[in-house]
Scaffold this motif. Structure first.
Motif, PDB file in Angstrom:
ATOM      1  N   ASP A   8       0.982  -1.037   0.042  1.00 50.26           N
ATOM      2  CA  ASP A   8       0.081  -0.064   0.132  1.00 50.26           C
ATOM      3  C   ASP A   8       0.980   1.359  -0.189  1.00 50.26           C
ATOM      4  OD1 ASP A   8      -2.285   1.513   0.155  1.00 50.26           O
ATOM      5  OD2 ASP A   8      -3.344   0.390   1.693  1.00 50.26           O
ATOM      6  N   TYR A   9       0.261   2.422  -0.355  1.00 48.89           N
ATOM      7  CA  TYR A   9       0.874   3.616  -0.136  1.00 48.89           C
ATOM      8  C   TYR A   9       0.869   3.853   1.167  1.00 48.89           C
ATOM      9  CZ  TYR A   9       1.740   8.754  -0.654  1.00 48.89           C
ATOM     10  OH  TYR A   9       2.408  10.040  -0.649  1.00 48.89           O
ATOM     11  N   HIS A  15      -9.893   0.534   2.560  1.00 46.35           N
ATOM     12  CA  HIS A  15      -9.765  -0.795   1.962  1.00 46.35           C
ATOM     13  C   HIS A  15      -8.854  -1.709   2.682  1.00 46.35           C
ATOM     14  CE1 HIS A  15     -11.458   0.213  -2.345  1.00 46.35           C
ATOM     15  NE2 HIS A  15     -12.007   0.987  -1.422  1.00 46.35           N
ATOM     16  N   ALA A  16      -7.842  -1.283   3.016  1.00 49.80           N
ATOM     17  CA  ALA A  16      -7.091  -2.127   3.950  1.00 49.80           C
ATOM     18  C   ALA A  16      -7.754  -2.447   5.368  1.00 49.80           C
ATOM     19  CB  ALA A  16      -5.746  -1.183   4.184  1.00 49.80           C
ATOM     20  N   LEU A  76      -2.907  -2.183  -2.886  1.00 49.85           N
ATOM     21  CA  LEU A  76      -3.937  -1.228  -2.622  1.00 49.85           C
ATOM     22  C   LEU A  76      -4.062   0.242  -3.121  1.00 49.85           C
ATOM     23  CD1 LEU A  76      -4.011  -2.812   0.955  1.00 49.85           C
ATOM     24  CD2 LEU A  76      -6.062  -2.801  -0.731  1.00 49.85           C
ATOM     25  N   SER A  77      -3.391   1.282  -2.218  1.00 51.78           N
ATOM     26  CA  SER A  77      -3.324   2.460  -2.446  1.00 51.78           C
ATOM     27  C   SER A  77      -4.522   3.049  -3.643  1.00 51.78           C
ATOM     28  CB  SER A  77      -2.114   2.739  -3.399  1.00 51.78           C
ATOM     29  OG  SER A  77      -2.048   4.128  -3.765  1.00 51.78           O
ATOM     30  N   PRO A  78      -5.918   2.690  -2.929  1.00 47.02           N
ATOM     31  CA  PRO A  78      -6.976   3.267  -3.965  1.00 47.02           C
ATOM     32  C   PRO A  78      -7.020   4.547  -4.283  1.00 47.02           C
ATOM     33  CG  PRO A  78      -7.521   2.674  -1.672  1.00 47.02           C
ATOM     34  CD  PRO A  78      -6.114   2.362  -1.716  1.00 47.02           C
ATOM     35  N   PHE A  83       0.805   5.534  -7.758  1.00 46.50           N
ATOM     36  CA  PHE A  83       1.831   4.838  -7.174  1.00 46.50           C
ATOM     37  C   PHE A  83       1.715   3.381  -7.776  1.00 46.50           C
ATOM     38  CE2 PHE A  83       2.036   8.468  -4.196  1.00 46.50           C
ATOM     39  CZ  PHE A  83       3.195   9.064  -4.339  1.00 46.50           C
ATOM     40  N   HIS A  84       0.525   3.169  -8.516  1.00 49.55           N
ATOM     41  CA  HIS A  84       0.489   1.647  -8.648  1.00 49.55           C
ATOM     42  C   HIS A  84       1.691   0.796  -9.340  1.00 49.55           C
ATOM     43  CE1 HIS A  84      -4.344   1.286  -7.780  1.00 49.55           C
ATOM     44  NE2 HIS A  84      -3.350   1.534  -6.682  1.00 49.55           N
ATOM     45  N   GLU A  85       2.166   1.746 -10.480  1.00 42.86           N
ATOM     46  CA  GLU A  85       3.243   0.941 -11.202  1.00 42.86           C
ATOM     47  C   GLU A  85       4.290   0.811 -10.278  1.00 42.86           C
ATOM     48  OE1 GLU A  85       5.033   1.493 -15.658  1.00 42.86           O
ATOM     49  OE2 GLU A  85       4.354   3.336 -14.736  1.00 42.86           O
TER      50      GLU A  85
END
Length: 282
Positions: A8-9, A15-16, A76-78, A83-85
């Protein structure tokens, strides 16, 4: 027991907070979130260490450690898809089933790169809005939909996914153009599909629940209000994905959704003008 790793970020987010209990309950303890990594601490909530202590999840000091020790992975990081990549780089090289939370990617090129990496390394991967799995949407007839008018809460940047995902699942993965038709307080987007079909999304604030009206070429109309337990249905789908390594969401739809969000932001700079969408791969 199958072990799931969170990446996660920052970990103190909704979500987490919810996924571990939902997954453990839905599997009768056969799957459990046991490891977690956060790139940074929340600026408004618990630190990653305090969050993990509260949730009884082991905090690891690197993405590599989470990937190595987990059977399945959730990135995560919704609310920070930019930051997903970065967060997904090692998971997508692992060959282990990996779910990437909404919104999948901040733009089309990033979405394509993520799928290319997963395909290159043979890593099962998908992403979705939980709204896709609402019974009201799943069970409705897709044939002959001519127009959709969708409404919902939240900002365009992180809540448009919850309107666009069901629209693409119902109307197909080949939107052609977009036009911004909203205001600063009520963002709205017109989406043009082939053969004159179209859909609109509207954000009307937190008091506005998700719903959509469908009009068919037969003249029939349907009003859909997702009141089913779509998060529970999403979790069941996620568990099946982990067990089988087979995602149910077509990559072309996920790429189309990322494209619509990216070009929706671009269209907002020149309202009431059509903006053509790219169709070529990168």
């Amino acid at each position: 027991m199958a072990k799931i790793g969170f990446i996660d970020y920052f970990l103190d987010e909704w979500h987490a907070e919810k996924y571990p209990e939902w997954i453990e309950s839905a599997t009768d303890g056969k799957m459990k979130v046991t490891y977690a990594y956060g790139k940074t601490d929340s600026t408004t909530g618990l630190s990653n260490a305090d969050w993990c202590e509260k949730k009884r999840i082991q905090l690891l000091d690197s993405i590599e450690a989470v990937v190595e020790q987990s059977d399945y992975l959730i990135v995560l990081s919704p609310d920070n898809p930019e930051f997903h990549e970065e967060l997904s780089a090692l998971p997508l090289q692992s060959g282990k089933p990996t779910y990437i939370d909404k919104t999948f990617a901040p733009d089309r090129k990033t979405a394509l790169r993520l799928f290319e990496s997963a395909n290159h390394h043979g890593t099962p991967m998908y992403s979705t809005s939980a709204l896709r799995f609402a019974t009201e949407y799943i069970e409705t007839d897709k044939q002959g939909i001519e127009t959709i008018c969708s409404v919902g809460p939240g900002s365009f940047s992180n809540y448009s996914i919850h309107q666009i995902e069901p629209i693409v699942s119902l109307m197909g993965s080949e939107p052609k153009r977009v036009m911004y038709i909203g205001t600063p307080k009520s963002p709205a987007l017109l989406i043009g599909f082939a053969d004159g079909r179209q859909a609109t999304i509207h954000h009307f604030g937190w008091e506005c629940p998700f719903s959509m009206v469908l009009n068919y070429d037969s003249g029939n109309t349907k009003l859909l209000k997702p009141e089913s337990d779509f998060f529970g249905l999403f979790i069941k789908n996620l568990i099946t994905f982990f067990e089988t390594g087979k995602p149910v969401v077509d990559p072309s739809e996920t790429i189309a959704i990322a494209t619509l969000i990216e070009y929706g932001h671009k269209a907002a700079k020149n309202p009431y003008q059509w903006l053509e969408l790219p169709s070529e791969t990168v």
